[in-house]
Design a protein around this motif. Structure first.
Motif, PDB file in Angstrom:
ATOM      1  N   SER A   1       0.952  -1.137   0.183  1.00 20.13           N
ATOM      2  CA  SER A   1      -0.391   0.438  -0.087  1.00 20.13           C
ATOM      3  C   SER A   1       0.836   1.367  -0.126  1.00 20.13           C
ATOM      4  O   SER A   1       0.894   2.161  -0.652  1.00 20.13           O
ATOM      5  N   LEU A   2       1.904   1.101   1.040  1.00 18.15           N
ATOM      6  CA  LEU A   2       2.698   2.355   0.549  1.00 18.15           C
ATOM      7  C   LEU A   2       3.435   2.624  -0.866  1.00 18.15           C
ATOM      8  O   LEU A   2       3.791   3.608  -1.143  1.00 18.15           O
ATOM      9  N   SER A   3       3.554   1.246  -1.435  1.00 15.75           N
ATOM     10  CA  SER A   3       4.033   1.577  -3.140  1.00 15.75           C
ATOM     11  C   SER A   3       3.530   2.193  -3.611  1.00 15.75           C
ATOM     12  O   SER A   3       3.443   2.683  -5.001  1.00 15.75           O
ATOM     13  N   ALA A   4       1.540   1.790  -3.172  1.00 21.35           N
ATOM     14  CA  ALA A   4       1.216   1.920  -4.425  1.00 21.35           C
ATOM     15  C   ALA A   4       0.777   4.010  -3.910  1.00 21.35           C
ATOM     16  O   ALA A   4       0.752   4.502  -5.063  1.00 21.35           O
ATOM     17  N   GLU A   5       1.017   4.044  -2.672  1.00 23.91           N
ATOM     18  CA  GLU A   5       0.555   5.907  -2.622  1.00 23.91           C
ATOM     19  C   GLU A   5       1.614   6.796  -2.623  1.00 23.91           C
ATOM     20  O   GLU A   5       1.770   7.904  -3.393  1.00 23.91           O
ATOM     21  N   THR A   6       2.904   6.445  -2.939  1.00 26.35           N
ATOM     22  CA  THR A   6       3.780   7.069  -3.436  1.00 26.35           C
ATOM     23  C   THR A   6       5.073   6.782  -4.138  1.00 26.35           C
ATOM     24  O   THR A   6       5.288   7.754  -4.720  1.00 26.35           O
ATOM     25  N   PHE A   7       4.090   5.610  -5.470  1.00 20.91           N
ATOM     26  CA  PHE A   7       4.724   5.740  -6.343  1.00 20.91           C
ATOM     27  C   PHE A   7       6.315   5.309  -6.272  1.00 20.91           C
ATOM     28  O   PHE A   7       6.989   5.293  -7.296  1.00 20.91           O
ATOM     29  N   ILE A   8       6.592   4.617  -5.456  1.00 29.30           N
ATOM     30  CA  ILE A   8       7.670   4.090  -5.055  1.00 29.30           C
ATOM     31  C   ILE A   8       7.773   2.251  -5.534  1.00 29.30           C
ATOM     32  O   ILE A   8       7.026   2.171  -4.794  1.00 29.30           O
ATOM     33  N   ALA A   9       8.417   2.212  -6.486  1.00 28.51           N
ATOM     34  CA  ALA A   9       8.680   0.609  -6.456  1.00 28.51           C
ATOM     35  C   ALA A   9       8.236  -0.328  -5.456  1.00 28.51           C
ATOM     36  O   ALA A   9       9.198  -0.479  -4.028  1.00 28.51           O
ATOM     37  N   GLU A  10       7.574  -1.486  -5.087  1.00 31.90           N
ATOM     38  CA  GLU A  10       7.806  -2.347  -3.636  1.00 31.90           C
ATOM     39  C   GLU A  10       8.610  -2.702  -3.922  1.00 31.90           C
ATOM     40  O   GLU A  10       9.326  -2.990  -2.381  1.00 31.90           O
ATOM     41  N   SER A  11       9.616  -3.386  -4.760  1.00 32.69           N
ATOM     42  CA  SER A  11      10.805  -3.967  -4.759  1.00 32.69           C
ATOM     43  C   SER A  11      12.046  -3.335  -4.063  1.00 32.69           C
ATOM     44  O   SER A  11      13.155  -2.789  -3.279  1.00 32.69           O
ATOM     45  N   THR A  12      11.881  -1.629  -4.364  1.00 32.64           N
ATOM     46  CA  THR A  12      12.887  -0.417  -4.171  1.00 32.64           C
ATOM     47  C   THR A  12      12.197  -0.217  -2.524  1.00 32.64           C
ATOM     48  O   THR A  12      13.557  -0.159  -2.457  1.00 32.64           O
TER      49      THR A  12
ATOM     50  N   GLU B   1      12.266   9.981  -2.015  1.00 36.64           N
ATOM     51  CA  GLU B   1      11.915   9.110  -1.336  1.00 36.64           C
ATOM     52  C   GLU B   1      11.431   9.672  -0.011  1.00 36.64           C
ATOM     53  O   GLU B   1       9.988   9.296  -0.067  1.00 36.64           O
ATOM     54  N   ALA B   2      12.260  10.041   0.929  1.00 43.51           N
ATOM     55  CA  ALA B   2      12.005  10.087   2.239  1.00 43.51           C
ATOM     56  C   ALA B   2      10.469  11.139   2.215  1.00 43.51           C
ATOM     57  O   ALA B   2       9.890  11.451   2.769  1.00 43.51           O
ATOM     58  N   GLY B   3      10.787  11.947   1.432  1.00 41.67           N
ATOM     59  CA  GLY B   3       9.967  12.884   0.900  1.00 41.67           C
ATOM     60  C   GLY B   3       8.208  12.768   0.799  1.00 41.67           C
ATOM     61  O   GLY B   3       7.429  12.945   1.082  1.00 41.67           O
ATOM     62  N   TYR B   4       8.198  11.502  -0.255  1.00 36.44           N
ATOM     63  CA  TYR B   4       7.376  11.367  -0.831  1.00 36.44           C
ATOM     64  C   TYR B   4       7.144  10.088   0.731  1.00 36.44           C
ATOM     65  O   TYR B   4       5.190  10.014   0.936  1.00 36.44           O
ATOM     66  N   ILE B   5       7.384   9.572   1.216  1.00 36.40           N
ATOM     67  CA  ILE B   5       7.292   8.663   2.130  1.00 36.40           C
ATOM     68  C   ILE B   5       6.788   9.381   3.456  1.00 36.40           C
ATOM     69  O   ILE B   5       6.062   9.504   4.584  1.00 36.40           O
ATOM     70  N   ALA B   6       7.339  10.685   4.283  1.00 39.51           N
ATOM     71  CA  ALA B   6       6.963  12.232   4.880  1.00 39.51           C
ATOM     72  C   ALA B   6       5.697  12.293   4.393  1.00 39.51           C
ATOM     73  O   ALA B   6       4.849  12.127   4.896  1.00 39.51           O
ATOM     74  N   HIS B   7       5.782  13.021   3.004  1.00 39.79           N
ATOM     75  CA  HIS B   7       4.058  12.890   2.305  1.00 39.79           C
ATOM     76  C   HIS B   7       3.009  12.581   3.382  1.00 39.79           C
ATOM     77  O   HIS B   7       1.764  12.198   3.368  1.00 39.79           O
TER      78      HIS B   7
ATOM     79  N   THR C   1       7.218  14.782   8.577  1.00 41.37           N
ATOM     80  CA  THR C   1       8.548  15.601   8.511  1.00 41.37           C
ATOM     81  C   THR C   1       9.642  14.781   7.521  1.00 41.37           C
ATOM     82  O   THR C   1       9.681  13.807   9.042  1.00 41.37           O
ATOM     83  N   ILE C   2      10.783  15.347   7.179  1.00 37.25           N
ATOM     84  CA  ILE C   2      11.968  13.936   6.227  1.00 37.25           C
ATOM     85  C   ILE C   2      12.109  14.436   8.199  1.00 37.25           C
ATOM     86  O   ILE C   2      13.025  13.556   8.712  1.00 37.25           O
TER      87      ILE C   2
END
Length: 90
Positions: free
Chosen positions: A27-38, A53-59, A64-65
């Motif tokens: 679900s994190l991958s789908a929401e952040t557009f960071i590949a699940e394998s990454t 990537e940290a920015g996408y995840i923080a958002h 915050t980062i």
């Protein structure tokens, strides 16, 4: 000096946030557009998180980062802990 330490802190924060919110890597991958394998490689410490990537995840987690790098998160806690820290510092 260990340059991987920041990425390990982000990994710990992400794992704690995922657990506390009952979310999956998928679900994190789908929401952040960071590949699940990454994400899996990053969380296992095989490679480092990028600032982007940290920015996408923080958002995604509404933190915050800085919060990801200075993890107040433990199992059962969420971003309100970070908000409490910010409020206390003001």
């Amino acid at each position: 000096m260990n340059y991987d330490a920041p990425s390990r802190k982000v990994s710990r924060s992400v794992r704690a946030l995922l657990a506390s919110r009952g979310e999956s890597i998928t679900s994190l991958s789908a929401e952040t557009f960071i590949a699940e394998s990454t994400l899996k490689r990053r969380l296992l410490g095989h490679s480092s998180f990028t600032l982007e990537e940290a920015g996408y995840i923080a958002h995604h987690f509404d933190v915050t980062i800085h919060d990801l790098l200075n993890p107040p998160f433990e199992e059962g806690q969420d971003s309100t802990v970070a908000a409490d820290r910010v409020a206390a510092a003001s």
